[in-house]
Write an enzyme that holds these catalytic residues in place. Sequence first.
Site, PDB file in Angstrom:
ATOM      1  N   SER A 281       0.796  -1.235   0.000  1.00 41.11           N
ATOM      2  CA  SER A 281       0.000   0.000   0.000  1.00 41.11           C
ATOM      3  C   SER A 281       0.828   1.285   0.000  1.00 41.11           C
ATOM      4  O   SER A 281       0.280   2.354  -0.265  1.00 41.11           O
ATOM      5  CB  SER A 281      -0.920   0.026   1.215  1.00 41.11           C
ATOM      6  OG  SER A 281      -2.159  -0.538   0.882  1.00 41.11           O
TER       7      SER A 281
ATOM      8  N   LYS B 287       0.676   3.459  -2.941  1.00 39.86           N
ATOM      9  CA  LYS B 287      -0.461   4.375  -3.146  1.00 39.86           C
ATOM     10  C   LYS B 287      -0.006   5.832  -3.061  1.00 39.86           C
ATOM     11  O   LYS B 287      -0.583   6.711  -3.697  1.00 39.86           O
ATOM     12  CB  LYS B 287      -1.570   4.086  -2.123  1.00 39.86           C
ATOM     13  CG  LYS B 287      -2.215   2.700  -2.362  1.00 39.86           C
ATOM     14  CD  LYS B 287      -3.118   2.285  -1.231  1.00 39.86           C
ATOM     15  CE  LYS B 287      -3.994   1.097  -1.605  1.00 39.86           C
ATOM     16  NZ  LYS B 287      -3.776  -0.138  -0.889  1.00 39.86           N
TER      17      LYS B 287
ATOM     18  N   TYR C  28      -1.893  -1.540 -10.836  1.00 37.01           N
ATOM     19  CA  TYR C  28      -1.972  -1.316  -9.390  1.00 37.01           C
ATOM     20  C   TYR C  28      -1.173  -2.404  -8.663  1.00 37.01           C
ATOM     21  O   TYR C  28      -0.384  -2.127  -7.756  1.00 37.01           O
ATOM     22  CB  TYR C  28      -3.450  -1.333  -8.947  1.00 37.01           C
ATOM     23  CG  TYR C  28      -3.635  -1.541  -7.461  1.00 37.01           C
ATOM     24  CD1 TYR C  28      -3.477  -0.489  -6.565  1.00 37.01           C
ATOM     25  CD2 TYR C  28      -3.939  -2.811  -6.938  1.00 37.01           C
ATOM     26  CE1 TYR C  28      -3.615  -0.689  -5.193  1.00 37.01           C
ATOM     27  CE2 TYR C  28      -4.075  -3.017  -5.584  1.00 37.01           C
ATOM     28  CZ  TYR C  28      -3.906  -1.959  -4.705  1.00 37.01           C
ATOM     29  OH  TYR C  28      -4.033  -2.153  -3.357  1.00 37.01           O
TER      30      TYR C  28
ATOM     31  N   TYR D 219      -4.785   3.304   7.319  1.00 34.34           N
ATOM     32  CA  TYR D 219      -6.109   2.668   7.187  1.00 34.34           C
ATOM     33  C   TYR D 219      -7.048   3.127   8.308  1.00 34.34           C
ATOM     34  O   TYR D 219      -7.039   4.301   8.672  1.00 34.34           O
ATOM     35  CB  TYR D 219      -6.005   1.131   7.188  1.00 34.34           C
ATOM     36  CG  TYR D 219      -4.862   0.567   6.416  1.00 34.34           C
ATOM     37  CD1 TYR D 219      -4.738   0.825   5.048  1.00 34.34           C
ATOM     38  CD2 TYR D 219      -3.914  -0.235   7.015  1.00 34.34           C
ATOM     39  CE1 TYR D 219      -3.688   0.292   4.322  1.00 34.34           C
ATOM     40  CE2 TYR D 219      -2.865  -0.774   6.290  1.00 34.34           C
ATOM     41  CZ  TYR D 219      -2.759  -0.502   4.951  1.00 34.34           C
ATOM     42  OH  TYR D 219      -1.724  -1.020   4.250  1.00 34.34           O
TER      43      TYR D 219
ATOM     44  N   VAL E  74       0.983  -3.914   3.635  1.00 34.29           N
ATOM     45  CA  VAL E  74       0.906  -5.245   4.247  1.00 34.29           C
ATOM     46  C   VAL E  74       2.181  -6.075   4.049  1.00 34.29           C
ATOM     47  O   VAL E  74       2.287  -7.167   4.583  1.00 34.29           O
ATOM     48  CB  VAL E  74      -0.345  -6.053   3.785  1.00 34.29           C
ATOM     49  CG1 VAL E  74      -1.615  -5.449   4.321  1.00 34.29           C
ATOM     50  CG2 VAL E  74      -0.382  -6.212   2.281  1.00 34.29           C
TER      51      VAL E  74
END
Length: 309
Positions: free
Chosen positions: A66, A69, A190, A242, A260
């Site tokens: 992540s 991102k 992605y 998150y 993760v």
Amino acid sequence: MSMTDMQKILEEALVMGKEYTRQGECASYIPELGRADKHRLGICVYTREQKKFSAGDTKTRFTLQSISKVISLAMALEHCGFEKVFEKMNMEPSGDAFNSLIKLDLADNKPFNPMINAGAIATVGYLVSEINFEEMLEYTRRVCLDQEITLDQRVFDSEMSHCSRNRAIAYLLQSKGILENDVEESLEQYTRMCSLSVTAESLAGFGMVLAGGGLHPTTGQRLMDKSAVQVVKTIMLTCGMYDGSGEFAVRVGLPSKSGVGGGILSVAKQRMGIGIYGPALDEKGNSIAGRHMLEYLSQKLKLHLFAED
Ligand code: GLN
């Protein structure tokens, strides 16, 4: 602060962090990530004075997950502009798991923010018609000050064969007119970005670039657009951990992004970039030891954005 003081604080943080690794688990929904050794732990700090301090496993390669991102958002802001990026996406914390799709089908139908899967798949979706993977990889190498970053093919293959949830999110985004480019291509791009392998040192380098407003810490060359850096850091602060972002902001107070794969990227404005590797995750998907080490460091070095003297 002297160099030995800083090194000592990192060593202390590491000893304290090791106490937590057994309480967490490696992500296993991507089988290849489940093979990591959960007791690995490393922390690296890259300072404004161009000094690098490391303790533990700071040269071990792991995948961005992540944390990619942040890179996709910065690139989308630079290539498509703020208005386009946020036309069909919000900038609010979700309070839900990173891979949730429940609320995406309710309310105003827009992904909550670009730091959760729905928002990041949409962000990469904007980019696929503008730039290819090689360009995204090159950008990642530049901003992480790490030319060795490559695609971890095993992690990529592993995730692509276990990505029903992200595929569902991507098709839902298409049905709502948010994802206009090819769904499978967007999903692959992605996932490729998530599968780039970095080290805690690369994350510290990236953190320092963000801390310095997008400038290369030694050459002063502009690597990232100034306004993109401001947006990215703000969204990292409010949404980067998150559904644990609120508590993390109170305890640590630094714009951060977890993945993760066990990485955490943290930014102390004008002062330092911090990179963490610790694949044992808490129930929200954040490195459990990493969280505690950052809290320790934030207190010791008074890094909290709202620290009172
Ligand atoms: N590749 C992962 C996924 O899409 C990234 C999630 C994460 O790091 N939280 O599920």
